[in-house]
Structures are given as C-alpha cells and as structure tokens.
Motif scaffolding. Structure first.
Motif, PDB file in Angstrom:
ATOM      1  N   ASN A  36      -0.247  10.841 -15.884  1.00  0.00           N
ATOM      2  CA  ASN A  36      -0.172   9.896 -16.999  1.00  0.00           C
ATOM      3  C   ASN A  36      -0.283   8.465 -16.468  1.00  0.00           C
ATOM      4  N   PRO A  37      -1.350   7.745 -16.776  1.00  0.00           N
ATOM      5  CA  PRO A  37      -1.553   6.423 -16.186  1.00  0.00           C
ATOM      6  C   PRO A  37      -0.500   5.397 -16.588  1.00  0.00           C
ATOM      7  N   TYR A  38       0.088   5.564 -17.776  1.00  0.00           N
ATOM      8  CA  TYR A  38       1.065   4.567 -18.218  1.00  0.00           C
ATOM      9  C   TYR A  38       2.445   4.798 -17.614  1.00  0.00           C
ATOM     10  N   ILE A  39       2.709   6.005 -17.146  1.00  0.00           N
ATOM     11  CA  ILE A  39       3.898   6.231 -16.323  1.00  0.00           C
ATOM     12  C   ILE A  39       3.698   5.560 -14.966  1.00  0.00           C
ATOM     13  N   VAL A  40       2.479   5.683 -14.440  1.00  0.00           N
ATOM     14  CA  VAL A  40       2.143   4.995 -13.193  1.00  0.00           C
ATOM     15  C   VAL A  40       2.319   3.487 -13.366  1.00  0.00           C
ATOM     16  N   LEU A  41       1.828   2.987 -14.485  1.00  0.00           N
ATOM     17  CA  LEU A  41       1.934   1.557 -14.770  1.00  0.00           C
ATOM     18  C   LEU A  41       3.388   1.094 -14.772  1.00  0.00           C
ATOM     19  N   SER A  42       4.247   1.869 -15.422  1.00  0.00           N
ATOM     20  CA  SER A  42       5.662   1.517 -15.502  1.00  0.00           C
ATOM     21  C   SER A  42       6.332   1.554 -14.134  1.00  0.00           C
ATOM     22  N   MET A  43       6.042   2.612 -13.373  1.00  0.00           N
ATOM     23  CA  MET A  43       6.633   2.732 -12.044  1.00  0.00           C
ATOM     24  C   MET A  43       6.120   1.633 -11.116  1.00  0.00           C
ATOM     25  N   LEU A  44       4.841   1.313 -11.248  1.00  0.00           N
ATOM     26  CA  LEU A  44       4.271   0.254 -10.439  1.00  0.00           C
ATOM     27  C   LEU A  44       4.916  -1.087 -10.751  1.00  0.00           C
ATOM     28  N   PHE A  45       5.200  -1.309 -12.029  1.00  0.00           N
ATOM     29  CA  PHE A  45       5.867  -2.551 -12.411  1.00  0.00           C
ATOM     30  C   PHE A  45       7.240  -2.662 -11.749  1.00  0.00           C
TER      31      PHE A  45
ATOM     32  N   PRO B 178      -6.854  -1.520  -8.399  1.00  0.00           N
ATOM     33  CA  PRO B 178      -7.850  -0.436  -8.473  1.00  0.00           C
ATOM     34  C   PRO B 178      -7.253   0.920  -8.837  1.00  0.00           C
ATOM     35  N   ILE B 179      -5.997   1.149  -8.459  1.00  0.00           N
ATOM     36  CA  ILE B 179      -5.349   2.419  -8.815  1.00  0.00           C
ATOM     37  C   ILE B 179      -5.227   2.533 -10.330  1.00  0.00           C
ATOM     38  N   LEU B 180      -4.747   1.477 -10.966  1.00  0.00           N
ATOM     39  CA  LEU B 180      -4.559   1.503 -12.422  1.00  0.00           C
ATOM     40  C   LEU B 180      -5.882   1.633 -13.151  1.00  0.00           C
ATOM     41  N   THR B 181      -6.877   0.845 -12.736  1.00  0.00           N
ATOM     42  CA  THR B 181      -8.167   0.896 -13.439  1.00  0.00           C
ATOM     43  C   THR B 181      -8.873   2.226 -13.196  1.00  0.00           C
ATOM     44  N   SER B 182      -8.682   2.824 -12.017  1.00  0.00           N
ATOM     45  CA  SER B 182      -9.320   4.123 -11.740  1.00  0.00           C
ATOM     46  C   SER B 182      -8.686   5.241 -12.548  1.00  0.00           C
ATOM     47  N   LEU B 183      -7.457   5.030 -13.012  1.00  0.00           N
ATOM     48  CA  LEU B 183      -6.764   6.024 -13.830  1.00  0.00           C
ATOM     49  C   LEU B 183      -7.060   5.859 -15.323  1.00  0.00           C
ATOM     50  N   GLY B 184      -7.865   4.854 -15.673  1.00  0.00           N
ATOM     51  CA  GLY B 184      -8.265   4.693 -17.062  1.00  0.00           C
ATOM     52  C   GLY B 184      -7.582   3.581 -17.821  1.00  0.00           C
ATOM     53  N   ILE B 185      -6.781   2.760 -17.146  1.00  0.00           N
ATOM     54  CA  ILE B 185      -6.137   1.607 -17.782  1.00  0.00           C
ATOM     55  C   ILE B 185      -7.105   0.426 -17.747  1.00  0.00           C
ATOM     56  N   SER B 186      -7.181  -0.315 -18.829  1.00  0.00           N
ATOM     57  CA  SER B 186      -8.125  -1.422 -18.903  1.00  0.00           C
ATOM     58  C   SER B 186      -7.819  -2.486 -17.869  1.00  0.00           C
TER      59      SER B 186
ATOM     60  N   TYR C 115       0.828  -1.216   0.000  1.00  0.00           N
ATOM     61  CA  TYR C 115       0.000   0.000   0.000  1.00  0.00           C
ATOM     62  C   TYR C 115       0.857   1.260   0.000  1.00  0.00           C
ATOM     63  N   LEU C 116       1.832   1.314   0.892  1.00  0.00           N
ATOM     64  CA  LEU C 116       2.691   2.497   0.972  1.00  0.00           C
ATOM     65  C   LEU C 116       3.565   2.653  -0.263  1.00  0.00           C
ATOM     66  N   ALA C 117       3.917   1.513  -0.893  1.00  0.00           N
ATOM     67  CA  ALA C 117       4.759   1.579  -2.087  1.00  0.00           C
ATOM     68  C   ALA C 117       3.989   2.079  -3.298  1.00  0.00           C
ATOM     69  N   THR C 118       2.702   1.772  -3.365  1.00  0.00           N
ATOM     70  CA  THR C 118       1.923   2.113  -4.559  1.00  0.00           C
ATOM     71  C   THR C 118       1.058   3.371  -4.396  1.00  0.00           C
ATOM     72  N   LYS C 119       0.791   3.788  -3.163  1.00  0.00           N
ATOM     73  CA  LYS C 119      -0.090   4.937  -2.922  1.00  0.00           C
ATOM     74  C   LYS C 119       0.350   6.209  -3.646  1.00  0.00           C
ATOM     75  N   PRO C 120       1.638   6.587  -3.630  1.00  0.00           N
ATOM     76  CA  PRO C 120       2.041   7.827  -4.321  1.00  0.00           C
ATOM     77  C   PRO C 120       1.802   7.804  -5.824  1.00  0.00           C
ATOM     78  N   LEU C 121       1.687   6.604  -6.400  1.00  0.00           N
ATOM     79  CA  LEU C 121       1.532   6.515  -7.851  1.00  0.00           C
ATOM     80  C   LEU C 121       0.208   7.100  -8.328  1.00  0.00           C
ATOM     81  N   SER C 122      -0.801   7.115  -7.455  1.00  0.00           N
ATOM     82  CA  SER C 122      -2.116   7.620  -7.859  1.00  0.00           C
ATOM     83  C   SER C 122      -2.107   9.122  -8.140  1.00  0.00           C
ATOM     84  N   LYS C 123      -1.052   9.840  -7.710  1.00  0.00           N
ATOM     85  CA  LYS C 123      -0.975  11.286  -7.896  1.00  0.00           C
ATOM     86  C   LYS C 123      -0.377  11.673  -9.241  1.00  0.00           C
TER      87      LYS C 123
END
Length: 363
Positions: free
Chosen positions: A26-35, A61-69, A15-23
């Motif tokens: 660009n959702p695909y930058i989030v996707l890359s960082m999350l990976f 849920p973070i990725l899908t809420s940002l518009g990623i399928s 949770y703490l590792a992925t929470k900042p990504l929601s801010k």
C-alpha cells in the motif's frame, strides 16, 4: 551536518531508513511511515532544505514508483521538516535557553517531544494526499513511474555517524556531574568522524582537505543565519523601545480567557511570519524574545506561549513560496511552486491547529 553529507553518511542514513518501505504494497502506508522516519531524521539533519533534498534523492523515487503523484510525494518531502525540534535544532535551543530559560534536553523531553503532533500528521497526510491524488486522476492527471534510488558508496556503519552528537547529548543528560552542550557534542562528533576517515581512507591529504567544506559552511552560516539573528535582535529591541511590547502585553492581558487566546494570537504571528519570510528561524528569533514580557504581565508560564509559537514558525515555512525548501523541491521535482504551496497548505493549517490544541492541553 554539511560534513556528514559530504562524506555520504547522511545519504546512507536516509537510504537505509527508507529502503524497507519499498516492500510494502500500500503506497500510502509507505508514505505515512516515510513521513515518520523523515521527522525523526529531522532530529539529526536539522536543515529543513537539507533534509528535504536528501529525501528527494533517496525517498522521492520510491513514492513515485509506487504510484503516488509527484506533487503528493514532494509535499511529504517538505512536511517531513514541519517541526523544528530536538536538542540539535537552533530554534529549539533558542526557545529553551533564551526564551523559556531551561536546559535544552529538559525543554525537549518535558515539552517539545510531547507536542510535536507527528502521529496526527502521519494519519492526516495519507488520507488527504490520497484524496487529492484521486481528485487529480479524475480530472485527467497522470502518474509517472520513477527508478529506484541508488545507495551511497560509504560503509553501512556510516549511517550511524550523523546521530553521534544526539547520542552524546542524550547519554550525558542523565549524568548530572557532566554538562555537555550541543556545540561541544557536535565538535566531539566531528573529531570522531575525522579520525575514522583518517583510518578508513588511504589519501590523508584528501581527508584533511575535506575540512574546507566545513569552513565554507561556517562562512555561509555566518552570512545567512547570523545576519538574520542580528536583524531579528534589532527588530525585537526596537519593538521594546517603541513600546510595542507594552501595547501587545496590555491588549492580550485584557482579553478574557487570555492564555488560550494569547497562545493562538502569538502563534499566528510566527506562523504567518514564517510563511511570508520563508524562514522559521527569522520569524521565531524576531518574536520569541517578546514572550517573557507578555507572559510576565499575564501571570502564565513562559513555555505555555513559547512552545506553540516556536513550532508554528516551522509549520508556516512549509507553505511559503519563498522558503528555500519549497523552491529547492519545486526545482528538483519539476513542479510549479504555487502547486506545491497549495498542496502543503491544508496539512500545514491542520498541523497548526493541532499544535495549538496539544500545546494547550499538555503545557
């Protein structure tokens, strides 16, 4: 790992590792960082299915809420565990100590950490998945928004507990007079967390009862993992006794440009075995013991062949319709298994090729 999940420490870490990504917009930058974060979490959460299900509860849920399928988000959850690496991973330990014949930390720092191809995948995944999402939308597909994930109830400092064994192993690897193995580090970490729980929680009986979770996990591991180990050992020994290793060695040794071709062929064996069996460990444990005899006849380093083989077995698992991680993610995301396999197949094949190239150049 099961104990960390039971007390909520693994959930807090994710949770703490992925929470900042929601801010990030660009959702695909989030996707890359999350990976990248997911693959780093694989160092401490060694179960591929366990890591993927944990990320499904927190990061999906973070990725899908940002518009990623949902399909692309599920692909990331699976691909985060594509590399079986680190001093806590059983297949990596087997590769280092039983196949290559060197300490686990030396194997990780000298070879494995340099050839994992994580950054390459972090660049490839967002480009490919963005293309596939656009293709799906143009074909009439839709993207469903999801709610943001909930936090775990344990203290924030518990996020550091799953990495205690990794920290111990890393620190003591620089102290030659002390030889701390993985099992001892995990037991020390387990004891440390147990004492911490006794101090934090009022119900002491409940804390001691939590150890039944550990005992049950040990029983399940013995039934599932150890049985695979026994079967794999019998299979490998049978190949040796039947002369299969001699045939493989002589055939590969007679091929021109043998090292790179042998590396590719042997890695393809574990890659397709991982895909068919749904288990990277089963594939690697079966064919890993054959490596020293093959390399001895060819006169090349054992690590040259063992490293890409070991990594390829985990990559093949990502596109297996019978892999536990694929089945679990399919059910949690409510997606068809074969749709997930198809979406994962291109990144898996790309990482397999990249693994061969990087391993050949570095090793």
């Amino acid at each position: 790992a099961v104990y960390m999940s039971h007390i909520g420490a693994s959930t807090k870490l994710a949770y703490l590792a992925t929470k900042p990504l929601s801010k990030i917009k660009n959702p695909y930058i989030v996707l890359s960082m999350l990976f990248i974060i997911g693959t780093l979490l694989k160092l401490v959460i060694t179960s591929h299915a366990g890591l993927a299900m944990l990320l499904m509860a927190i990061a999906f849920p973070i990725l899908t809420s940002l518009g990623i399928s949902k399909l692309s988000a599920a692909t990331v959850m699976i691909m985060c565990g594509f590399v079986d690496w680190g001093p806590n991973d059983s297949s990596a330990i087997f590769a280092a100590e039983n196949v290559v014949g060197m300490p686990m930390m030396d194997y990780f720092l000298t070879y494995q950490g340099k050839t994992a191809a994580i950054l390459v995948c972090a660049v490839f995944l967002p480009i490919y998945l963005r293309h596939m999402d656009k293709k799906d939308i143009s074909a009439g597909g839709t993207v469903t928004k999801a709610q943001m994930p909930q936090d775990a109830s344990c203290p924030a400092c518990y996020a550091m507990l799953p990495i205690v064994p990794l920290v111990l192993i890393t620190v003591f690897s620089f102290i030659p007079s002390i030889n701390l193995d993985v099992v001892t580090a995990n037991l020390i970490g387990l004891f440390f967390v147990f004492i911490l729980e006794l101090v934090r929680r009022k119900d002491r009986k409940e804390v001691t009862a939590d150890f039944s979770v550990v005992m049950k996990a040990m029983g399940n591991s013995f039934a599932n993992v150890v049985s695979i180990l026994i079967g794999a050992a019998v299979f490998a020994e049978a190949i040796k006794l039947l002369g299969g290793i001699t045939i493989i060695s002589n055939t590969l040794a007679a091929v021109k440009s043998a090292p790179i071709i042998t590396m590719a062929l042997m890695s393809m064996i574990t890659f397709f075995a991982g895909m068919l069996l749904g288990s990277g460990n089963a594939s690697w444990y079966a064919f890993g013991p054959l490596v020293p005899d093959v390399t001895a006849q060819m006169g090349v380093s054992t690590a040259t062949i063992a490293l890409p083989m070991q990594l390829s077995s985990g990559i093949g698992r990502c596109m297996s319709p019978v892999a536990g991680v694929v089945i679990a993610i399919s059910g949690m995301a409510e997606l068809d298994i074969m749709d997930i396999v198809k979406r994962c197949s291109v990144p898996a094949v790309a990482m397999f090729i990249c693994n061969l190239i990087v391993s050949y150049v570095i090793v």
